[in-house]
Design a protein around this motif. Structure first.
Motif, PDB file in Angstrom:
ATOM      1  N   MET A   1       0.819  -1.187   0.000  1.00  0.00           N
ATOM      2  CA  MET A   1       0.000   0.000   0.000  1.00  0.00           C
ATOM      3  C   MET A   1       0.866   1.254   0.000  1.00  0.00           C
ATOM      4  O   MET A   1       1.803   1.366   0.784  1.00  0.00           O
ATOM      5  CB  MET A   1      -0.868   0.010   1.253  1.00  0.00           C
ATOM      6  CG  MET A   1      -2.341   0.250   0.977  1.00  0.00           C
ATOM      7  SD  MET A   1      -3.254   0.046   2.505  1.00  0.00           S
ATOM      8  CE  MET A   1      -3.500   1.748   2.903  1.00  0.00           C
ATOM      9  N   THR A   3       1.972   5.318   0.314  1.00  0.00           N
ATOM     10  CA  THR A   3       1.717   6.403   1.272  1.00  0.00           C
ATOM     11  C   THR A   3       1.597   7.755   0.560  1.00  0.00           C
ATOM     12  O   THR A   3       1.381   8.776   1.209  1.00  0.00           O
ATOM     13  CB  THR A   3       2.846   6.508   2.319  1.00  0.00           C
ATOM     14  OG1 THR A   3       4.105   6.545   1.630  1.00  0.00           O
ATOM     15  CG2 THR A   3       2.815   5.333   3.277  1.00  0.00           C
ATOM     16  N   GLU A 274       5.429   4.503  -3.486  1.00  0.00           N
ATOM     17  CA  GLU A 274       4.270   4.188  -4.334  1.00  0.00           C
ATOM     18  C   GLU A 274       3.967   2.692  -4.389  1.00  0.00           C
ATOM     19  O   GLU A 274       3.113   2.262  -5.155  1.00  0.00           O
ATOM     20  CB  GLU A 274       4.503   4.735  -5.749  1.00  0.00           C
ATOM     21  CG  GLU A 274       4.528   6.252  -5.808  1.00  0.00           C
ATOM     22  CD  GLU A 274       4.740   6.799  -7.205  1.00  0.00           C
ATOM     23  OE1 GLU A 274       3.741   7.071  -7.897  1.00  0.00           O
ATOM     24  OE2 GLU A 274       5.911   6.958  -7.603  1.00  0.00           O
ATOM     25  N   ASP A 276       4.727  -0.050  -1.237  1.00  0.00           N
ATOM     26  CA  ASP A 276       4.312  -0.723   0.006  1.00  0.00           C
ATOM     27  C   ASP A 276       4.742   0.026   1.269  1.00  0.00           C
ATOM     28  O   ASP A 276       4.909  -0.579   2.325  1.00  0.00           O
ATOM     29  CB  ASP A 276       4.877  -2.145   0.045  1.00  0.00           C
ATOM     30  CG  ASP A 276       6.390  -2.205  -0.138  1.00  0.00           C
ATOM     31  OD1 ASP A 276       7.011  -1.143  -0.315  1.00  0.00           O
ATOM     32  OD2 ASP A 276       6.954  -3.327  -0.131  1.00  0.00           O
ATOM     33  N   GLN A 278       3.203   1.912   3.302  1.00  0.00           N
ATOM     34  CA  GLN A 278       2.284   1.815   4.447  1.00  0.00           C
ATOM     35  C   GLN A 278       2.586   0.559   5.263  1.00  0.00           C
ATOM     36  O   GLN A 278       2.591   0.590   6.503  1.00  0.00           O
ATOM     37  CB  GLN A 278       0.828   1.784   3.954  1.00  0.00           C
ATOM     38  CG  GLN A 278      -0.192   2.160   5.023  1.00  0.00           C
ATOM     39  CD  GLN A 278      -0.044   3.601   5.499  1.00  0.00           C
ATOM     40  OE1 GLN A 278      -0.122   4.534   4.720  1.00  0.00           O
ATOM     41  NE2 GLN A 278       0.194   3.773   6.785  1.00  0.00           N
ATOM     42  N   TYR A 279       2.872  -0.548   4.578  1.00  0.00           N
ATOM     43  CA  TYR A 279       3.217  -1.800   5.266  1.00  0.00           C
ATOM     44  C   TYR A 279       4.567  -1.669   5.970  1.00  0.00           C
ATOM     45  O   TYR A 279       4.762  -2.184   7.077  1.00  0.00           O
ATOM     46  CB  TYR A 279       3.245  -2.960   4.277  1.00  0.00           C
ATOM     47  CG  TYR A 279       1.927  -3.221   3.594  1.00  0.00           C
ATOM     48  CD1 TYR A 279       0.757  -3.410   4.332  1.00  0.00           C
ATOM     49  CD2 TYR A 279       1.831  -3.274   2.206  1.00  0.00           C
ATOM     50  CE1 TYR A 279      -0.463  -3.642   3.703  1.00  0.00           C
ATOM     51  CE2 TYR A 279       0.616  -3.499   1.568  1.00  0.00           C
ATOM     52  CZ  TYR A 279      -0.520  -3.684   2.325  1.00  0.00           C
ATOM     53  OH  TYR A 279      -1.729  -3.906   1.697  1.00  0.00           O
TER      54      TYR A 279
END
Length: 316
Positions: A1, A3, A274, A276, A278-279
């Motif tokens: 995901m 950010t 763009e 991952d 968020q992970y």
């Protein structure tokens, strides 16, 4: 995901180009305005902005940014302006340039990307620099480290989730025989399995290894190999298991102790924003009991800090 936060109503690339031109005009650069635009546009939008800027002002936006910005901010923003494959190609070319050799960076890029990403960046590398990536690696890397990098580049791998358990058990046995069971190490076996097997299959091998021999495959790699070859194998295995956890650790190491390794910090944040990030932020918080945003805030300053934090998005 990802950010990356972009405006809810897209701004036209033409308007962005005009605002950037205004930010460059006059004495000094309105750096805050530049960051406010570029740190909130996705790869497609950034490409369109570059096109519009060239069309309207007969000028290369990257060259203009390079002349207006400086230091770590310049490095981060220029890297951000590329699409993912182009960015990886630039990172590799810089890291393989004789005066600035950074084989850690080469290893991280090649061994952490999927097979499809590596095949794509290999093509972009040649079309951008008129040089074969394999050739440049042969010039700068040596020994088993060179072999694993070339194998990862030259052998497209299956990327699906299906796993043959019997095959995984055979591979675990082969790695045990080539490493812990043997006096010395048969590196060829490690190169073959780690460069040819899918991520899902490597995770299965890891499980089988533990079940069959009671030990960890990571520990076996650490005891049987060393240096950049060890780093390459561990990167491949960790990214097969949990890429976000791997990158969280790389970010932590880049900010640990006295001073900051800005090269790594920029590379990881810019290349993962763009994809991952968020992970990665979640893994960072879980493992180090501190938010990644807070860590970056305490290790950076000025416009450079603003840019990186803009890419990281709101604190969790």
């Amino acid at each position: 995901m990802a950010t990356l936060t972009v405006p809810p109503v897209p701004v036209s690339p033409r308007d962005d180009a005009i605002q950037l031109y205004k930010a460059f005009k006059g004495f000094g650069c309105d750096t805050a305005a530049v960051i406010g635009i570029l740190a909130h546009r996705d790869a497609t939008q950034r490409s369109y902005i570059q096109h519009e800027y060239r069309t309207m002002y007969s000028d290369d936006l990257l060259k203009r940014l390079s002349s207006e910005l400086s230091g770590k901010l310049e490095t981060a923003v220029l890297l951000w302006m590329h699409d993912p494959a182009g960015r990886d190609a630039v990172l590799l070319k810089e890291a393989l340039t004789p005066d600035f050799i950074n084989l850690d960076a080469v290893t991280d890029v090649i061994c952490s990307r999927t097979s499809a990403q590596v095949q794509h960046l290999k093509q972009i590398y040649y079309s951008t620099f008129s040089s074969y990536l394999e050739h440049d690696i042969e010039q700068q890397a040596t020994g088993d480290h060179q072999k694993i990098l070339l194998a990862c580049i030259n052998k497209p791998r299956y990327e699906g989730m299906e796993v043959d358990r019997d095959m995984a058990a055979k591979d675990a046995k082969a790695l045990y025989k080539a490493g812990e069971k043997k006096l010395g190490t048969d590196e060829k076996v490690f190169v073959q399995i780690f460069s040819e097997r899918s991520r899902a299959h490597l995770v299965a091998i890891n499980t089988c290894y533990h079940d069959m021999y009671g030990g960890s495959l990571k520990k076996a790699i650490k005891s049987e190999t060393s240096g950049l070859f060890e780093r390459a194998l561990l990167t491949i295995l960790r990214c097969a298991e949990n890429p976000a956890k791997y990158f969280a650790k790389e970010l932590y190491k880049s900010m640990k102790g006295l001073g900051t390794n800005d090269t790594t910090l920029i590379r990881v944040i810019v290349t993962r924003t763009e994809i991952d990030m968020q992970y990665i932020k979640t893994e960072y918080q879980k493992k180090y009991n501190k938010s990644l945003n807070d860590a970056v805030h305490s290790e950076t300053s000025g416009h450079y800090r603003t840019f990186l934090l803009s890419l990281l998005g709101p604190n969790q």
